[in-house]
Design an enzyme around this catalytic site. Structure first.
Site, PDB file in Angstrom:
ATOM      1  CB  SER A 143     -90.143  46.871 -23.277  1.00 46.59           C
ATOM      2  OG  SER A 143     -91.272  47.315 -22.550  1.00 46.59           O
ATOM      3  CE1 TYR A 156     -92.762  42.562 -24.723  1.00 46.37           C
ATOM      4  CE2 TYR A 156     -93.069  44.080 -22.895  1.00 46.37           C
ATOM      5  CZ  TYR A 156     -92.746  43.847 -24.215  1.00 46.37           C
ATOM      6  OH  TYR A 156     -92.398  44.909 -25.034  1.00 46.37           O
ATOM      7  CE  LYS A 160     -89.305  43.200 -25.308  1.00 44.60           C
ATOM      8  NZ  LYS A 160     -88.699  43.297 -26.652  1.00 44.60           N
TER       9      LYS A 160
END
Length: 271
Positions: A143, A156, A160
């Site tokens: 991402s 998150y 990543k």
């Protein structure tokens, strides 16, 4: 010039029943690949397989919780049984949270890491020997959060960033063996991922996310991933917002942070 031809290649896609997973299944299938879509038992696996077969794509659909090592190994064995080989693994499955760091329970961070990092790790280890034997490829869907910070998504983003460390290091280890590792970094894409977004307490949240720029189309993402995979690229940053964020966060981190916070703070502070 294309380095890879995916005709008759066996491609495994985790999170394969979702919007981006299915778009990649259709794209690689149209290029002649045989597709194994892997997703949770609660996902629309049967419908996904029927759609692919309706497009004359040879496919199997396999239920699996990628955080469970035993299930992962059994699933990879099922792919070998169905197709006789494994050439490409696309680590696409993922989960996201939207919540302030201070309010977020530790188990939410742990869950995000289990799916995004360790789930991808389990799947890769379970079929890496096949991929090395076949001089295949690993694709990790990261991402823009793996390259730049995002407000309200610290867990998150951590998962990543960790994926980049893991898979870029793996790429250095296997390059001499003829294996390519591609990191894919989308920005905001139209998908159902947000429908399973976790809040600070680990429960699903329903409030809409902030849309930064035009949402990417999963079909465009899949087409770009296939193109990059054919070329043997190491990194693919997608969408104008994603590309701008990647450059700005590196060259002008203070400016990037101010703009990013202004765009995303309302999701968390006004919830």
């Amino acid at each position: 010039m294309a380095r890879r031809d995916f005709h008759d290649a066996v491609v495994i896609i985790t999170g394969g029943a979702g919007a981006i997973g299915m778009a990649m299944a259709r794209a690689f299938g149209a290029a002649g690949a045989k597709i194994a879509i892997v997703d949770l038992p609660s996902s629309p696996l049967s419908e996904a397989r029927a759609e692919l077969e309706g497009a004359s794509i040879e496919a199997v659909a396999l239920p699996c919780d990628i955080t469970d090592v035993v299930q992962v190994r059994s699933t990879m064995d099922a792919v070998r049984e169905a197709f006789g080989r494994i050439d490409v693994l696309i680590n696409n499955a993922g989960i996201v949270h939207r919540s302030g760091f201070a309010e977020t329970k530790p188990e939410v961070f742990r869950r995000v890491m289990e799916v995004n990092l360790f789930g991808a790790l389990h799947c890769t280890q379970a079929c890496l020997a096949d991929i090395i034997d076949n001089k295949g490829m690993v694709i990790a869907v990261s991402s823009i959060a793996g390259l730049a910070p995002l407000y309200g998504r610290s867990g998150y983003s951590a998962s990543k960033h960790a994926m980049h460390g893991l898979f870029e290091s793996l790429g250095a280890e296997v390059a001499a063996k003829g294996v390519d590792v591609l990191m894919v970094c989308p920005s905001f894409v139209e998908s159902k991922l947000e429908a399973s977004t976790l809040g600070a307490d680990g429960e699903r949240i329903t409030r809409p996310r902030t849309k930064v720029g035009k949402l990417g189309d999963p079909r465009d993402v899949a087409a770009e991933v296939l193109k990059a995979a054919r070329a043997g690229r190491k990194r693919l940053v997608l969408t104008p917002v994603g590309k701008t964020s990647a450059v700005l966060s590196r060259l002008a981190p203070g400016l990037y942070e101010r703009l990013m916070v202004r765009s995303l703070r309302g999701e968390i502070d006004e919830s």
